[in-house]
Scaffold this motif. Sequence first.
Motif, PDB file in Angstrom:
ATOM      1  N   ASP A 258      40.894  52.780  88.205  1.00  0.00           N
ATOM      2  CA  ASP A 258      40.961  52.245  89.567  1.00  0.00           C
ATOM      3  C   ASP A 258      40.378  50.837  89.639  1.00  0.00           C
ATOM      4  O   ASP A 258      39.986  50.366  90.708  1.00  0.00           O
ATOM      5  N   VAL A 259      40.317  50.174  88.489  1.00  0.00           N
ATOM      6  CA  VAL A 259      39.778  48.809  88.382  1.00  0.00           C
ATOM      7  C   VAL A 259      40.692  48.025  87.442  1.00  0.00           C
ATOM      8  O   VAL A 259      41.524  48.609  86.742  1.00  0.00           O
ATOM      9  N   PRO A 260      40.564  46.691  87.387  1.00  0.00           N
ATOM     10  CA  PRO A 260      41.416  45.893  86.488  1.00  0.00           C
ATOM     11  C   PRO A 260      41.280  46.319  85.031  1.00  0.00           C
ATOM     12  O   PRO A 260      40.167  46.537  84.530  1.00  0.00           O
ATOM     13  N   LEU A 261      42.430  46.431  84.359  1.00  0.00           N
ATOM     14  CA  LEU A 261      42.475  46.933  82.979  1.00  0.00           C
ATOM     15  C   LEU A 261      43.302  45.989  82.114  1.00  0.00           C
ATOM     16  O   LEU A 261      44.317  45.451  82.568  1.00  0.00           O
ATOM     17  N   GLY A 262      42.870  45.771  80.882  1.00  0.00           N
ATOM     18  CA  GLY A 262      43.601  44.908  79.961  1.00  0.00           C
ATOM     19  C   GLY A 262      43.455  45.390  78.543  1.00  0.00           C
ATOM     20  O   GLY A 262      43.160  46.566  78.300  1.00  0.00           O
ATOM     21  N   ALA A 263      43.633  44.489  77.574  1.00  0.00           N
ATOM     22  CA  ALA A 263      43.542  44.856  76.163  1.00  0.00           C
ATOM     23  C   ALA A 263      43.084  43.676  75.332  1.00  0.00           C
ATOM     24  O   ALA A 263      43.474  42.539  75.586  1.00  0.00           O
ATOM     25  N   PHE A 264      42.258  43.977  74.316  1.00  0.00           N
ATOM     26  CA  PHE A 264      41.938  42.972  73.308  1.00  0.00           C
ATOM     27  C   PHE A 264      43.207  42.710  72.498  1.00  0.00           C
ATOM     28  O   PHE A 264      43.957  43.628  72.179  1.00  0.00           O
ATOM     29  N   LEU A 265      43.430  41.450  72.143  1.00  0.00           N
ATOM     30  CA  LEU A 265      44.584  41.104  71.320  1.00  0.00           C
ATOM     31  C   LEU A 265      44.133  40.081  70.283  1.00  0.00           C
ATOM     32  O   LEU A 265      44.070  38.886  70.558  1.00  0.00           O
ATOM     33  N   SER A 266      43.831  40.579  69.082  1.00  0.00           N
ATOM     34  CA  SER A 266      43.362  39.688  68.019  1.00  0.00           C
ATOM     35  C   SER A 266      44.522  39.042  67.271  1.00  0.00           C
ATOM     36  O   SER A 266      44.337  38.040  66.589  1.00  0.00           O
ATOM     37  N   GLY A 267      45.713  39.648  67.388  1.00  0.00           N
ATOM     38  CA  GLY A 267      46.837  39.215  66.570  1.00  0.00           C
ATOM     39  C   GLY A 267      46.984  40.043  65.324  1.00  0.00           C
ATOM     40  O   GLY A 267      47.906  39.827  64.528  1.00  0.00           O
ATOM     41  N   GLY A 268      46.090  41.024  65.111  1.00  0.00           N
ATOM     42  CA  GLY A 268      46.203  41.956  64.004  1.00  0.00           C
ATOM     43  C   GLY A 268      47.162  43.084  64.346  1.00  0.00           C
ATOM     44  O   GLY A 268      47.641  43.212  65.483  1.00  0.00           O
ATOM     45  N   VAL A 269      47.420  43.942  63.380  1.00  0.00           N
ATOM     46  CA  VAL A 269      48.397  45.016  63.548  1.00  0.00           C
ATOM     47  C   VAL A 269      47.989  45.981  64.652  1.00  0.00           C
ATOM     48  O   VAL A 269      48.788  46.321  65.537  1.00  0.00           O
ATOM     49  N   ASP A 270      46.744  46.441  64.641  1.00  0.00           N
ATOM     50  CA  ASP A 270      46.340  47.525  65.528  1.00  0.00           C
ATOM     51  C   ASP A 270      46.301  47.111  66.994  1.00  0.00           C
ATOM     52  O   ASP A 270      46.856  47.798  67.860  1.00  0.00           O
ATOM     53  N   SER A 271      45.655  45.989  67.283  1.00  0.00           N
ATOM     54  CA  SER A 271      45.595  45.549  68.682  1.00  0.00           C
ATOM     55  C   SER A 271      46.976  45.158  69.184  1.00  0.00           C
ATOM     56  O   SER A 271      47.322  45.399  70.350  1.00  0.00           O
ATOM     57  N   SER A 272      47.805  44.579  68.305  1.00  0.00           N
ATOM     58  CA  SER A 272      49.164  44.202  68.695  1.00  0.00           C
ATOM     59  C   SER A 272      50.000  45.443  68.995  1.00  0.00           C
ATOM     60  O   SER A 272      50.811  45.445  69.927  1.00  0.00           O
ATOM     61  N   ALA A 273      49.809  46.512  68.215  1.00  0.00           N
ATOM     62  CA  ALA A 273      50.522  47.767  68.467  1.00  0.00           C
ATOM     63  C   ALA A 273      50.147  48.341  69.828  1.00  0.00           C
ATOM     64  O   ALA A 273      51.010  48.807  70.588  1.00  0.00           O
ATOM     65  N   VAL A 274      48.860  48.316  70.151  1.00  0.00           N
ATOM     66  CA  VAL A 274      48.407  48.837  71.451  1.00  0.00           C
ATOM     67  C   VAL A 274      49.019  48.031  72.587  1.00  0.00           C
ATOM     68  O   VAL A 274      49.512  48.585  73.573  1.00  0.00           O
ATOM     69  N   VAL A 275      49.020  46.706  72.466  1.00  0.00           N
ATOM     70  CA  VAL A 275      49.585  45.850  73.512  1.00  0.00           C
ATOM     71  C   VAL A 275      51.091  46.092  73.652  1.00  0.00           C
ATOM     72  O   VAL A 275      51.623  46.158  74.772  1.00  0.00           O
ATOM     73  N   ALA A 276      51.792  46.244  72.534  1.00  0.00           N
ATOM     74  CA  ALA A 276      53.236  46.502  72.577  1.00  0.00           C
ATOM     75  C   ALA A 276      53.535  47.783  73.339  1.00  0.00           C
ATOM     76  O   ALA A 276      54.454  47.836  74.166  1.00  0.00           O
ATOM     77  N   MET A 277      52.758  48.825  73.090  1.00  0.00           N
ATOM     78  CA  MET A 277      52.968  50.100  73.791  1.00  0.00           C
ATOM     79  C   MET A 277      52.564  49.994  75.263  1.00  0.00           C
ATOM     80  O   MET A 277      53.216  50.566  76.136  1.00  0.00           O
ATOM     81  N   MET A 278      51.492  49.258  75.556  1.00  0.00           N
ATOM     82  CA  MET A 278      51.086  49.056  76.955  1.00  0.00           C
ATOM     83  C   MET A 278      52.183  48.347  77.731  1.00  0.00           C
ATOM     84  O   MET A 278      52.503  48.727  78.865  1.00  0.00           O
ATOM     85  N   ALA A 279      52.760  47.318  77.133  1.00  0.00           N
ATOM     86  CA  ALA A 279      53.782  46.527  77.819  1.00  0.00           C
ATOM     87  C   ALA A 279      55.005  47.375  78.140  1.00  0.00           C
ATOM     88  O   ALA A 279      55.646  47.187  79.186  1.00  0.00           O
ATOM     89  N   GLN A 280      55.341  48.317  77.257  1.00  0.00           N
ATOM     90  CA  GLN A 280      56.499  49.170  77.503  1.00  0.00           C
ATOM     91  C   GLN A 280      56.229  50.219  78.570  1.00  0.00           C
ATOM     92  O   GLN A 280      57.142  50.668  79.249  1.00  0.00           O
ATOM     93  N   ASN A 281      54.975  50.602  78.723  1.00  0.00           N
ATOM     94  CA  ASN A 281      54.618  51.611  79.713  1.00  0.00           C
ATOM     95  C   ASN A 281      54.375  51.026  81.099  1.00  0.00           C
ATOM     96  O   ASN A 281      54.390  51.752  82.091  1.00  0.00           O
ATOM     97  N   ASN A 282      54.128  49.717  81.172  1.00  0.00           N
ATOM     98  CA  ASN A 282      53.625  49.096  82.398  1.00  0.00           C
ATOM     99  C   ASN A 282      54.658  48.115  82.955  1.00  0.00           C
ATOM    100  O   ASN A 282      55.058  47.172  82.266  1.00  0.00           O
ATOM    101  N   PRO A 283      55.085  48.299  84.215  1.00  0.00           N
ATOM    102  CA  PRO A 283      56.044  47.355  84.789  1.00  0.00           C
ATOM    103  C   PRO A 283      55.440  45.984  85.072  1.00  0.00           C
ATOM    104  O   PRO A 283      56.164  44.984  85.151  1.00  0.00           O
ATOM    105  N   ASP A 284      54.117  45.920  85.224  1.00  0.00           N
ATOM    106  CA  ASP A 284      53.439  44.655  85.486  1.00  0.00           C
ATOM    107  C   ASP A 284      52.951  44.038  84.175  1.00  0.00           C
ATOM    108  O   ASP A 284      52.718  44.751  83.192  1.00  0.00           O
ATOM    109  N   PRO A 285      52.773  42.729  84.125  1.00  0.00           N
ATOM    110  CA  PRO A 285      52.276  42.087  82.896  1.00  0.00           C
ATOM    111  C   PRO A 285      50.902  42.628  82.500  1.00  0.00           C
ATOM    112  O   PRO A 285      50.021  42.813  83.342  1.00  0.00           O
ATOM    113  N   VAL A 286      50.740  42.889  81.228  1.00  0.00           N
ATOM    114  CA  VAL A 286      49.465  43.348  80.700  1.00  0.00           C
ATOM    115  C   VAL A 286      48.521  42.150  80.585  1.00  0.00           C
ATOM    116  O   VAL A 286      48.927  41.057  80.186  1.00  0.00           O
ATOM    117  N   THR A 287      47.267  42.342  80.932  1.00  0.00           N
ATOM    118  CA  THR A 287      46.255  41.310  80.736  1.00  0.00           C
ATOM    119  C   THR A 287      45.713  41.432  79.315  1.00  0.00           C
ATOM    120  O   THR A 287      45.234  42.496  78.923  1.00  0.00           O
TER     121      THR A 287
END
Length: 632
Positions: A258-287
Amino acid sequence: MCGIVGIFDTLGNREIDRAALGRMNESQHHRGPDEGELYLEPSMGMGHRRLSVIDLASGQQPIVNAERDVVMVFNGEIYNYRELRVELEALGFVFRTKSDSESLLHAYQAWGPDCVHRLRGMFAFAIWDRKKQTMFLARDHVGVKPMFYSLLPNGLFVFGSELKSIMTHPELSRKLNPRAVEDYFAFGYVPEPHTIFHNAYKLGPGHRIVIKAGAREVTPEQYWDVPFKRAPQRPMQEIEQELIERVRECVQSQTVADVPLGAFLSGGVDSSAVVAMMAQNNPDPVTTLSIGFDDPEYDESKFASEVATRYGTTHHAQIVDKDDYGLIDTLGHLYDEPFADSSAIPTYRVCQLARKHVTVSLSGDGGDESFAGYRRYRYAMAEQRVRDKVPASLRKPVFGTLGKLYPKADWAPRMFRAKTTFEALARDTVEGYFHGVSIMPDRVRAQLFSDSFKRELQGYSAIEVFLGHAAKSPTDDPLSLIQYLDFKTWLPGDILTKVDRAAMAHSLEVRVPLLDHTFVEWASSLPPDIKLGGGEGKYIFKKALEPYLSHDVLYRAKKGFSIPLAAWLRGPLREKLRAAALSPLLLDTGMFNEKFLREMVDQHIAGSKDYSAPLWSVLMFETFLRVSANRP
């Protein structure tokens, strides 16, 4: 995400000191700046600092049931709390809030201590059951959330989310644990269940405690472990498809807030995978949040930008000076015990950046442990192939002798450090891996410690940590075994500790979808040769992600959060290093060989040897002593 504390009189005949409980609670104000409450009744008291994330209006703690005989404090998130609520309502429980903490409270009422088997999340909690006169503590499966405790000589049982919270209690001794000191200089952290102090402990991942009135000791019980139970063989394509589905589901389950949510994005495989899945699940831009360095040798920000552009995220990046070494004393305050992972500095900075934009951030931690992504796994398996071909009766004397005779070459890439390799080959799998991951090898620690301190250790060596876990390992496959060792030591003791303290210093909640315990269980069942395939770490993970991330993001050499430690200690930190390594505070402990300390400092500064990792651990130990001496 919160901070919890408590005091339980196991003798059952004393009122709890409200002021002492309040000091414990306020010592971790940073973990929960939004609200703070205490609850006391005869022989028991609990405190809670709240960072509001779910049910902002009515999720206050400590939370008490309708009959007022069960009380709970809870740190973390239960991701399946809505499903639990439906099940519990069917059993007749009435809910007064929309919080996950109330689902947890009623889960205990329904199933007792076995409620942990129903939970999916990151958590550390304590529940007082007045009818049973028991205090029940539990920590999540992989150890994302911390829990410290001590049974004091006077019969008081104290617990808290950080070591500093229980150390505020005047009855808890600050005597150092010699074995923990040995462990620290081998690993760079103090592994569970010990802390640096003699009578203070960490509740291990996947462990719980039930302590009853009148108890004379505390006996943690393990309720979960990484199974490493091999699944039936299946086509690679099926595994890749299921992997993506599981990652997507884990990510989706952890984006409830119920508060602003985002993701760390280092450019490595793991954080990039999480962001890719977040973007597909979320109609709004991921922070997304990223830091880079002003030195190309350490900077990966361009890969983070590439992923951010591909998925249309709202990206916040910050360039950090590679000589950002001004946090040393801050780290001493944060970690409460010596902690020598230098990547704690950039971790602190990315959490600092994230809190300006979000209250909750998802992280990619855990992918390396589940899918064999660290370079050290490749080295260990290369050494294992030699062990498998050469009998121990021949290998130990031959490679042992070569290891003694060969000159030390810390300056060279790992593959050319023949001394280190020969020493590892003379050992078995567990001993070889311990030798490979130790920040200070046995031969260096033997010179570092004084004769009197070595007598105090009574023959104890940090290898016993690995040997103890290896004896309980559910697998004897060499790769799976060293992954298991990392799940028991490196992951909770270093990685998760580092992130928790850095995040909570900024009142930031960090979630780790790749460490969902059901995902960890599934990943552990995969064949080792598709995790480390053809010398490629995270082989199956990367293959599955090829439709979602570029070849450069997936297959470039891993950098991690590296900092120029050797150069710092030869340059701008050399005087601070010399002062710390030879300080009266350090030498007066009687633990160290002053002559060898001086040699290490002189040789490193002169550039004749690279003692950066050992010397950083010495610097952080002295910082711990100094901060601890000044802490009330």
